[in-house]
Design a protein around this motif. Structure first.
Motif, PDB file in Angstrom:
ATOM      1  N   ALA A  95      -9.827   7.969 -34.366  1.00  0.00           N
ATOM      2  CA  ALA A  95      -8.964   8.322 -33.235  1.00  0.00           C
ATOM      3  C   ALA A  95      -9.786   8.936 -32.103  1.00  0.00           C
ATOM      4  N   THR A 101      -4.411  16.073 -27.186  1.00  0.00           N
ATOM      5  CA  THR A 101      -3.795  15.521 -28.396  1.00  0.00           C
ATOM      6  C   THR A 101      -2.332  15.139 -28.174  1.00  0.00           C
ATOM      7  N   VAL A 104      -2.283  11.698 -26.730  1.00  0.00           N
ATOM      8  CA  VAL A 104      -2.630  10.716 -27.767  1.00  0.00           C
ATOM      9  C   VAL A 104      -1.422  10.466 -28.663  1.00  0.00           C
ATOM     10  N   ASP A 105      -0.740  11.532 -29.045  1.00  0.00           N
ATOM     11  CA  ASP A 105       0.452  11.372 -29.894  1.00  0.00           C
ATOM     12  C   ASP A 105       1.545  10.582 -29.180  1.00  0.00           C
ATOM     13  N   GLN A 108       0.008   6.780 -28.507  1.00  0.00           N
ATOM     14  CA  GLN A 108      -0.393   6.065 -29.724  1.00  0.00           C
ATOM     15  C   GLN A 108      -1.399   4.933 -29.424  1.00  0.00           C
ATOM     16  N   GLN A 110      -4.040   2.182 -29.780  1.00  0.00           N
ATOM     17  CA  GLN A 110      -4.492   1.395 -30.924  1.00  0.00           C
ATOM     18  C   GLN A 110      -6.011   1.213 -30.809  1.00  0.00           C
ATOM     19  N   VAL A 131      -3.285   0.228 -25.077  1.00  0.00           N
ATOM     20  CA  VAL A 131      -2.107   1.083 -24.863  1.00  0.00           C
ATOM     21  C   VAL A 131      -1.089   0.314 -24.026  1.00  0.00           C
TER      22      VAL A 131
END
Length: 200
Positions: A95, A101, A104-105, A108, A110, A131
């Motif tokens: 990740a 963060t 990122v959450d 998501q 890839q 994304v």
């Protein structure tokens, strides 16, 4: 065979040996260039296969999105990173390394590729991911509250945060995400050169 008047055989031998030694030294010095010279002659004789004038590859001009770490960098940057003191590359699909963060959450990303460099000077970790196409706009609205400064770069958004020796960059556009964390080690032009490979 009659000798020509005024010529000395000893001097002729000394001069001849000196000339031979000079030619031998020049040949020895030219040896390292022999492979490159042969390649140049071969390429010149063969010419472009399609009749077009070929051009030297330019950083950022490549076929498709990078799939390996060496494709994420132009040739010059790749060499600079590899030959930095103590440099070790660890490719993975980890990740993104970032303090953002929550973003990122939310997005998501890839992960397609994460390239982590560890050298005597510090660490540099870059993640390439896919994304949603609106990820840049979301980042531009969410990240300033976390200390990032965001700006438009052509058809993408770049957000950067500096905290002492740590520089973080998150860039998104066209469904692609590139995030970089530089801790202590800041290769010259790193972010721009990587972006040129991802968004030619």
């Amino acid at each position: 065979m009659a000798r020509v008047g005024g010529r000395n055989a000893l001097i002729a031998w000394v001069v001849g040996i000196g000339c031979a030694a000079t030619l031998g030294a020049l040949a020895f010095l030219a040896l390292p260039l022999l492979p490159a010279s042969l390649t140049w002659v071969e390429d010149t004789a063969r010419g472009p296969a399609d009749g077009q004038v070929s051009e030297a590859p330019v950083e950022g001009e490549q076929g498709g999105t990078p799939t390996e770490c060496d494709q994420l960098y132009g040739e010059a940057l790749w060499a600079s990173l590899r030959f930095s003191d103590g440099a070790i590359l660890a490719p993975s699909t980890d990740a993104p390394t970032t303090t953002a963060t929550a973003l990122v959450d939310a997005l998501q990303p890839q992960v397609q590729l994460t390239c982590s460099w560890n050298a005597d000077a510090g660490t540099v970790t870059t993640t390439l991911a896919t994304v949603a196409t609106d990820a840049g706009a979301i980042a531009a609205s969410a990240l300033p509250g976390s200390g990032f400064a965001c700006e438009a770069r052509e058809e993408r958004i770049r957000c950067t945060r500096t905290d002492g020796d740590l520089i973080e960059t998150i860039e998104s556009g066209g469904g692609l995400w590139v995030s970089t964390s530089e801790s202590g080690w800041h290769p010259e032009g790193y972010t721009d050169r990587v972006a040129a490979q991802v968004w030619p």
